[in-house]
Design an enzyme around this catalytic site. Sequence first.
Site, PDB file in Angstrom:
ATOM      1  N   THR A 169      43.793  55.479  26.097  1.00 40.45           N
ATOM      2  CA  THR A 169      45.032  56.232  26.307  1.00 40.45           C
ATOM      3  C   THR A 169      45.377  56.275  27.789  1.00 40.45           C
ATOM      4  O   THR A 169      44.515  56.185  28.646  1.00 40.45           O
ATOM      5  CB  THR A 169      44.920  57.664  25.745  1.00 40.45           C
ATOM      6  OG1 THR A 169      43.986  58.431  26.519  1.00 40.45           O
ATOM      7  CG2 THR A 169      44.484  57.644  24.280  1.00 40.45           C
ATOM      8  N   GLY A 170      46.677  56.370  28.054  1.00 37.16           N
ATOM      9  CA  GLY A 170      47.113  56.387  29.453  1.00 37.16           C
ATOM     10  C   GLY A 170      46.834  55.076  30.149  1.00 37.16           C
ATOM     11  O   GLY A 170      46.392  55.052  31.300  1.00 37.16           O
ATOM     12  N   GLY A 175      48.458  54.008  33.911  1.00 34.62           N
ATOM     13  CA  GLY A 175      48.111  54.653  35.173  1.00 34.62           C
ATOM     14  C   GLY A 175      47.086  53.829  35.934  1.00 34.62           C
ATOM     15  O   GLY A 175      46.582  52.815  35.438  1.00 34.62           O
ATOM     16  N   ILE A 189      43.895  54.417  36.804  1.00 36.82           N
ATOM     17  CA  ILE A 189      42.604  54.332  36.125  1.00 36.82           C
ATOM     18  C   ILE A 189      42.760  53.610  34.802  1.00 36.82           C
ATOM     19  O   ILE A 189      41.919  52.784  34.427  1.00 36.82           O
ATOM     20  CB  ILE A 189      42.010  55.737  35.924  1.00 36.82           C
ATOM     21  CG1 ILE A 189      41.617  56.343  37.280  1.00 36.82           C
ATOM     22  CG2 ILE A 189      40.797  55.691  34.993  1.00 36.82           C
ATOM     23  CD1 ILE A 189      41.152  57.783  37.199  1.00 36.82           C
ATOM     24  N   GLY A 190      43.847  53.880  34.089  1.00 39.56           N
ATOM     25  CA  GLY A 190      44.079  53.215  32.815  1.00 39.56           C
ATOM     26  C   GLY A 190      44.148  51.710  32.940  1.00 39.56           C
ATOM     27  O   GLY A 190      43.568  50.982  32.121  1.00 39.56           O
ATOM     28  N   SER A 193      37.527  65.602  34.976  1.00 41.00           N
ATOM     29  CA  SER A 193      37.857  65.668  36.396  1.00 41.00           C
ATOM     30  C   SER A 193      36.794  66.469  37.130  1.00 41.00           C
ATOM     31  O   SER A 193      36.130  67.330  36.534  1.00 41.00           O
ATOM     32  CB  SER A 193      39.221  66.343  36.590  1.00 41.00           C
ATOM     33  OG  SER A 193      39.443  66.685  37.949  1.00 41.00           O
ATOM     34  N   TYR A 216      44.953  73.077  34.744  1.00 39.36           N
ATOM     35  CA  TYR A 216      44.343  71.743  34.716  1.00 39.36           C
ATOM     36  C   TYR A 216      42.825  71.842  34.677  1.00 39.36           C
ATOM     37  O   TYR A 216      42.164  71.162  33.863  1.00 39.36           O
ATOM     38  CB  TYR A 216      44.798  70.966  35.949  1.00 39.36           C
ATOM     39  CG  TYR A 216      44.217  69.584  36.085  1.00 39.36           C
ATOM     40  CD1 TYR A 216      44.657  68.545  35.279  1.00 39.36           C
ATOM     41  CD2 TYR A 216      43.232  69.307  37.040  1.00 39.36           C
ATOM     42  CE1 TYR A 216      44.135  67.268  35.413  1.00 39.36           C
ATOM     43  CE2 TYR A 216      42.710  68.040  37.178  1.00 39.36           C
ATOM     44  CZ  TYR A 216      43.169  67.015  36.364  1.00 39.36           C
ATOM     45  OH  TYR A 216      42.640  65.744  36.499  1.00 39.36           O
TER      46      TYR A 216
END
Length: 230
Positions: A7-8, A11, A13-14, A128, A141
Amino acid sequence: MKTAIITGGTGAIGKALVAEFAADYSVVFTYNSSTETAGELRERYGAQPVRCGFGEPGALRALDPYTADCSLLINNAGISQIKLLGDTTDEEWQRMTDIDLTAPALLTREVCRGMIRRHEGCVINISSVWGVHGASCEVAYSAAKAGLIGFTKALAKELGPSGIRVNCIAPGVIDSPMNGHLTPGELKELIDATPLCRLGKPEDISHAARFFESNTFTTGQVLGVDGGFY
């Protein structure tokens, strides 16, 4: 070839994750609005893009054709926000938890049904450093990412007898557009708090994901890829 869902995927990192696993898996990746980047990844790596805005009702249904055969799931998509808790609205809190915690949990639930039947699989959650240490002005977050860590540890115990491994990566400050809102002074403060004295690279995260994918006797772990951040 086995199926991986990332997913993602558009981006920083994606994209590194798609590149890391495209040679070994039939990679399906989600994106929200970065149509051009999604097309580039499809062209370069043969990966399958699926538009999936996790903040939208029923968004996960777009992945239904792929969940049953998924052997590797990397829950990487997420959003962040810098705001005092006292100024955070109900809607902002809900959106944060929907995207950063609930969506990974619900997608994992769907994917795990097929993994359990096959008695094999690997789930990697991207949390994170703030999910470990917490961050002022990023309470929503931090809470969502801490929840993802708890989710990882509990699910690893639940799915271990079925041969499924569940692990978590907690990135530090990575050189990516997600940190584009930080001023040079703020970035310097974060670098100064990092013993390796630099920002991380997206590939640092994808290499950590490769470790979890390949090591079959590791589960329930949280790996801080953070330069020693304290």
